[in-house]
Scaffold this active site. Sequence first.
Site, PDB file in Angstrom:
ATOM      1  N   ASP A 256      62.944 -71.421  96.231  1.00 54.71           N
ATOM      2  CA  ASP A 256      61.683 -71.819  96.859  1.00 54.71           C
ATOM      3  C   ASP A 256      61.852 -73.200  97.504  1.00 54.71           C
ATOM      4  OD1 ASP A 256      58.985 -71.671  97.528  1.00 54.71           O
ATOM      5  OD2 ASP A 256      58.306 -72.496  95.604  1.00 54.71           O
ATOM      6  N   HIS A 257      61.528 -73.305  98.766  1.00 47.57           N
ATOM      7  CA  HIS A 257      61.573 -74.576  99.500  1.00 47.57           C
ATOM      8  C   HIS A 257      62.942 -75.257  99.457  1.00 47.57           C
ATOM      9  CE1 HIS A 257      57.383 -74.819 100.707  1.00 47.57           C
ATOM     10  NE2 HIS A 257      57.039 -74.441  99.490  1.00 47.57           N
TER      11      HIS A 257
ATOM     12  N   HIS B   1      49.549 -76.729  98.505  1.00 46.94           N
ATOM     13  CA  HIS B   1      50.294 -76.832  97.265  1.00 46.94           C
ATOM     14  C   HIS B   1      49.511 -77.590  96.196  1.00 46.94           C
ATOM     15  CE1 HIS B   1      53.975 -76.274  99.957  1.00 46.94           C
ATOM     16  NE2 HIS B   1      53.964 -75.243  99.145  1.00 46.94           N
TER      17      HIS B   1
ATOM     18  N   SER C   6      50.967 -73.131  90.409  1.00 52.37           N
ATOM     19  CA  SER C   6      50.064 -74.003  89.651  1.00 52.37           C
ATOM     20  C   SER C   6      49.267 -73.254  88.592  1.00 52.37           C
ATOM     21  CB  SER C   6      49.098 -74.725  90.602  1.00 52.37           C
ATOM     22  OG  SER C   6      49.794 -75.621  91.438  1.00 52.37           O
TER      23      SER C   6
ATOM     24  N   HIS D 298      52.308 -69.508 100.980  1.00 58.97           N
ATOM     25  CA  HIS D 298      52.615 -70.481  99.928  1.00 58.97           C
ATOM     26  C   HIS D 298      51.308 -71.106  99.442  1.00 58.97           C
ATOM     27  CE1 HIS D 298      57.113 -71.148 100.230  1.00 58.97           C
ATOM     28  NE2 HIS D 298      56.871 -70.229 101.153  1.00 58.97           N
TER      29      HIS D 298
END
Length: 336
Positions: free
Chosen positions: A95-96, A191, A281, A235
């Site tokens: 991821d990222h 995010h 999260s 995302h």
Amino acid sequence: MAVSFKELGLVNTREMFKRAVNGGYAIPAFNFNNLEQLQAIITASSELKSPVILQVSKGARNYANPTLLRYMAEGAVAFAKELGCAHPEIALHLDHGDSFELVKDCVDMGFSSVMIDASSKPFEENIELTKKCVDYAHQFDVTVEAELGVLAGVEDEVASEESHYTRPEEVIEFSQRSGCDSLAISIGTSHGAYKFKPEQCTRDPKTGRLVPPPLAFDVLAEIEKKLPGFPIVLHGSSSVPQKYVDIINQYGGKLPDAVGIPEEQLRRAAKSAVCKINIDSDSRLAYTAGVRETLANHPDYFDPRQYGKVARDYMIEMYKEKITDVLGSENKLAQL
């Protein structure tokens, strides 16, 4: 020595995305950092017969250790089979990723899918770096996710003060020239647990809680027109369930005005070309709620298994709700 993801029993995202786009649902992409999160993800997805993407950020990879991660992924496949899932579909995804070197290392260490996030760079540089990663990863049948547009918020190493919606007029050129297999777009997700500033939201007069602005479905619709059938990724799509926020705050936490993406909007997105929805999260919140509540009620506890079990149970419940109520991916394995 390089390790193939196929040796670990993993799959890439190509076929699962194709079925999701055609079937009007989304594949869960759950980030994990430790054993309890991994156990919860595999338990929920296996019991509900859902394909799943295990996401690992650069920070999580450093935290867990790359070698241990490889064996954890292999163990996850075996665990899913033990739970009665004869043919699990599990992808291990970076991821990222922020550099070619990191992407290459993950491909070489058995990841079946990688993301290169060059969205903060100018358009041409984004294409150039993405294509370099695609050219390497495709040699090993590893799928590549790219990003166009910038999400606001903070999560691990990813941080941006402001978001910039993806420009629909750029997506055809970007996807064709970069060769990416899927495209993460920006339509208003964010995010972290604090996805929006209070001034961006309205307040519910009955509860006093923040109500976030709606997602830009007009932008999504334009992108779908430009790239019909192409896998789109969202995302920053945690909904920040109020029940976990309330538990955390009740037992000594301080998360005022934490707000996420309404689940009905994510359900709507999952029925479109959005075939992968990232959730991180919410897992952290469920985990922390379980730990805080257990330790507050049992101050004599000091065995991590005592509070880790509660945290794990909370996460299993949360992941199951996402799979059934938000993503619609239950019973979507290629071989049930």
